[in-house]
Design a protein around this motif. Structure first.
Motif, PDB file in Angstrom:
ATOM      1  N   ALA A  56       0.646  -1.149  -0.011  1.00  0.00           N
ATOM      2  CA  ALA A  56       0.067  -0.171  -0.023  1.00  0.00           C
ATOM      3  C   ALA A  56       0.873   1.284   0.064  1.00  0.00           C
ATOM      4  O   ALA A  56       0.406   2.298  -0.677  1.00  0.00           O
ATOM      5  CB  ALA A  56      -0.939  -0.083   1.144  1.00  0.00           C
ATOM      6  N   THR A  59       1.837   1.362  -3.785  1.00  0.00           N
ATOM      7  CA  THR A  59       0.802   1.523  -5.073  1.00  0.00           C
ATOM      8  C   THR A  59      -0.524   1.878  -4.119  1.00  0.00           C
ATOM      9  O   THR A  59      -0.743   1.231  -3.093  1.00  0.00           O
ATOM     10  CB  THR A  59       0.632   0.477  -5.699  1.00  0.00           C
ATOM     11  OG1 THR A  59      -0.122   0.848  -6.862  1.00  0.00           O
ATOM     12  CG2 THR A  59       0.452  -0.789  -5.028  1.00  0.00           C
ATOM     13  N   ALA A  60      -1.667   2.655  -4.849  1.00  0.00           N
ATOM     14  CA  ALA A  60      -2.894   2.766  -4.345  1.00  0.00           C
ATOM     15  C   ALA A  60      -3.692   1.527  -5.088  1.00  0.00           C
ATOM     16  O   ALA A  60      -5.027   1.578  -4.643  1.00  0.00           O
ATOM     17  CB  ALA A  60      -3.308   4.031  -4.550  1.00  0.00           C
ATOM     18  N   ASP A  61      -3.242   0.771  -5.809  1.00  0.00           N
ATOM     19  CA  ASP A  61      -4.110  -0.319  -6.468  1.00  0.00           C
ATOM     20  C   ASP A  61      -4.584  -1.408  -5.684  1.00  0.00           C
ATOM     21  O   ASP A  61      -3.786  -1.998  -5.099  1.00  0.00           O
ATOM     22  CB  ASP A  61      -3.237  -0.633  -7.840  1.00  0.00           C
ATOM     23  CG  ASP A  61      -4.020  -1.540  -8.622  1.00  0.00           C
ATOM     24  OD1 ASP A  61      -5.087  -2.188  -8.350  1.00  0.00           O
ATOM     25  OD2 ASP A  61      -3.489  -2.163  -9.572  1.00  0.00           O
ATOM     26  N   LYS A  62      -5.730  -1.121  -5.411  1.00  0.00           N
ATOM     27  CA  LYS A  62      -6.415  -2.148  -4.450  1.00  0.00           C
ATOM     28  C   LYS A  62      -6.277  -3.412  -4.909  1.00  0.00           C
ATOM     29  O   LYS A  62      -5.876  -4.503  -3.906  1.00  0.00           O
ATOM     30  CB  LYS A  62      -7.818  -1.878  -4.268  1.00  0.00           C
ATOM     31  CG  LYS A  62      -8.762  -2.587  -3.131  1.00  0.00           C
ATOM     32  CD  LYS A  62     -10.051  -2.161  -3.156  1.00  0.00           C
ATOM     33  CE  LYS A  62     -10.594  -2.961  -1.840  1.00  0.00           C
ATOM     34  NZ  LYS A  62     -12.171  -2.553  -1.804  1.00  0.00           N
ATOM     35  N   ALA A  63      -6.393  -3.916  -6.173  1.00  0.00           N
ATOM     36  CA  ALA A  63      -6.265  -5.232  -6.765  1.00  0.00           C
ATOM     37  C   ALA A  63      -4.624  -5.696  -6.350  1.00  0.00           C
ATOM     38  O   ALA A  63      -4.586  -6.979  -5.898  1.00  0.00           O
ATOM     39  CB  ALA A  63      -6.424  -5.266  -7.938  1.00  0.00           C
ATOM     40  N   ALA A  64      -3.705  -4.887  -6.408  1.00  0.00           N
ATOM     41  CA  ALA A  64      -2.349  -5.425  -6.114  1.00  0.00           C
ATOM     42  C   ALA A  64      -2.030  -5.538  -4.695  1.00  0.00           C
ATOM     43  O   ALA A  64      -1.385  -6.590  -4.358  1.00  0.00           O
ATOM     44  CB  ALA A  64      -1.382  -4.221  -6.701  1.00  0.00           C
ATOM     45  N   THR A 185      -8.892  -4.310   2.761  1.00  0.00           N
ATOM     46  CA  THR A 185      -9.707  -4.683   1.625  1.00  0.00           C
ATOM     47  C   THR A 185     -10.992  -3.727   1.614  1.00  0.00           C
ATOM     48  O   THR A 185     -11.348  -3.167   0.653  1.00  0.00           O
ATOM     49  CB  THR A 185     -10.022  -6.043   1.503  1.00  0.00           C
ATOM     50  OG1 THR A 185      -8.849  -7.064   1.437  1.00  0.00           O
ATOM     51  CG2 THR A 185     -10.967  -6.226   0.334  1.00  0.00           C
ATOM     52  N   ALA A 189      -9.984   3.921   0.634  1.00  0.00           N
ATOM     53  CA  ALA A 189      -8.765   4.182   0.206  1.00  0.00           C
ATOM     54  C   ALA A 189      -8.011   5.207   1.116  1.00  0.00           C
ATOM     55  O   ALA A 189      -6.767   5.022   1.442  1.00  0.00           O
ATOM     56  CB  ALA A 189      -8.622   4.488  -1.233  1.00  0.00           C
TER      57      ALA A 189
END
Length: 249
Positions: A56, A59-64, A185, A189
């Motif tokens: 986190a 990256t802010a990409d939730k999927a990652a 999850t 964000a």
């Protein structure tokens, strides 16, 4: 004034601590299993939280983030299970080898083994006559169990099962890892890292308290140590993730 004690007042031989002391022969083993479960859950919390917070930070990409958390949970659980299986299997093999040796010695030199058992009880403070009588009685009842418990500290009828140990460790790790996975999850964000850190700190405080209670040690020190270690792990992984994210970006 009467000298009679109140019925609920503890006496020197009957205090609250003594009444609560368990006398089951297997209580030590059960406490060790419970303590191992608490520590396994603690590992799941810290390692998974460290991974998801670190990702986190990059990256802010939730999927990652979720993918990294699932990978950490899966790898950590399997690693715990495999490590516990190998460790307990090695211990079990050693115990079986020692029991086999003891069984052979009892067959080849029963008198010498009886004398050895007598001396062991003498060393515990028994008179020679009483120690010899106890040794004879226990040998007549179950020679292998008597010698294995006195000489080796092993109960031949209750050897640890490596599959049970592996399953328990894996389950404890997964239970602990679920918390940071859920918070990272489902939190918004903008606050997902903050919520994860706070929830993990609370969970670590609980596992620290439980482990201290099981070990009958001061709870405050255990809680502070546990929480500090978890916060340090998350802080380091977040800093690394943030650094890597900036350089890659």
């Amino acid at each position: 004034m009467s000298d009679v004690r109140a019925s609920d007042e503890p006496t020197p031989l009957d205090n609250g601590h003594d009444r609560e002391e368990p006398h089951d022969a297997n209580v030590g083993a059960r406490l060790n299993w419970l303590r191992a479960g608490v520590l396994g859950a603690n590992d799941g919390i810290v390692s998974t939280a460290g991974v998801v917070v670190g990702v986190a930070g990059a990256t802010a990409d939730k999927a990652a983030i979720i993918l990294a958390g699932i990978a950490a949970l899966s790898a950590g659980a399997m690693s715990m299970a495999a490590g516990e299986y190998v460790s307990v299997s090695t211990q079990r093999d050693s115990e079986r080898a020692l029991l086999s040796l003891e069984r052979r010695e009892l067959h080849e030199d029963p008198d010498g083994e009886l004398e050895e058992l007598t001396q062991l009880y003498e060393a515990k403070g028994m008179r020679r006559e009483l120690a010899a009588e106890v040794a004879r009685e226990l040998t007549a009842h179950d020679a292998l169990t008597a010698h294995a418990e006195a000489e080796l500290g092993i109960d031949p009828t209750d050897l640890t099962n490596p599959w049970h140990a592996a399953g328990a460790s894996m389950l404890a790790f997964v239970v602990g890892a679920i918390l940071p996975m859920l918070t990272i999850t489902f939190s918004p964000a903008s606050v997902r890292i903050h919520v994860t850190v706070v929830s993990v700190a609370a969970a670590l405080a609980l596992t620290g308290w439980v482990s201290a209670r099981l070990g009958r040690s001061p709870a405050t020190r255990a809680v502070l140590r546990n929480v500090a270690g978890g916060l340090l792990a998350m802080g380091v992984t977040y800093a690394i993730g943030a650094l890597v994210g900036v350089n890659i970006g």
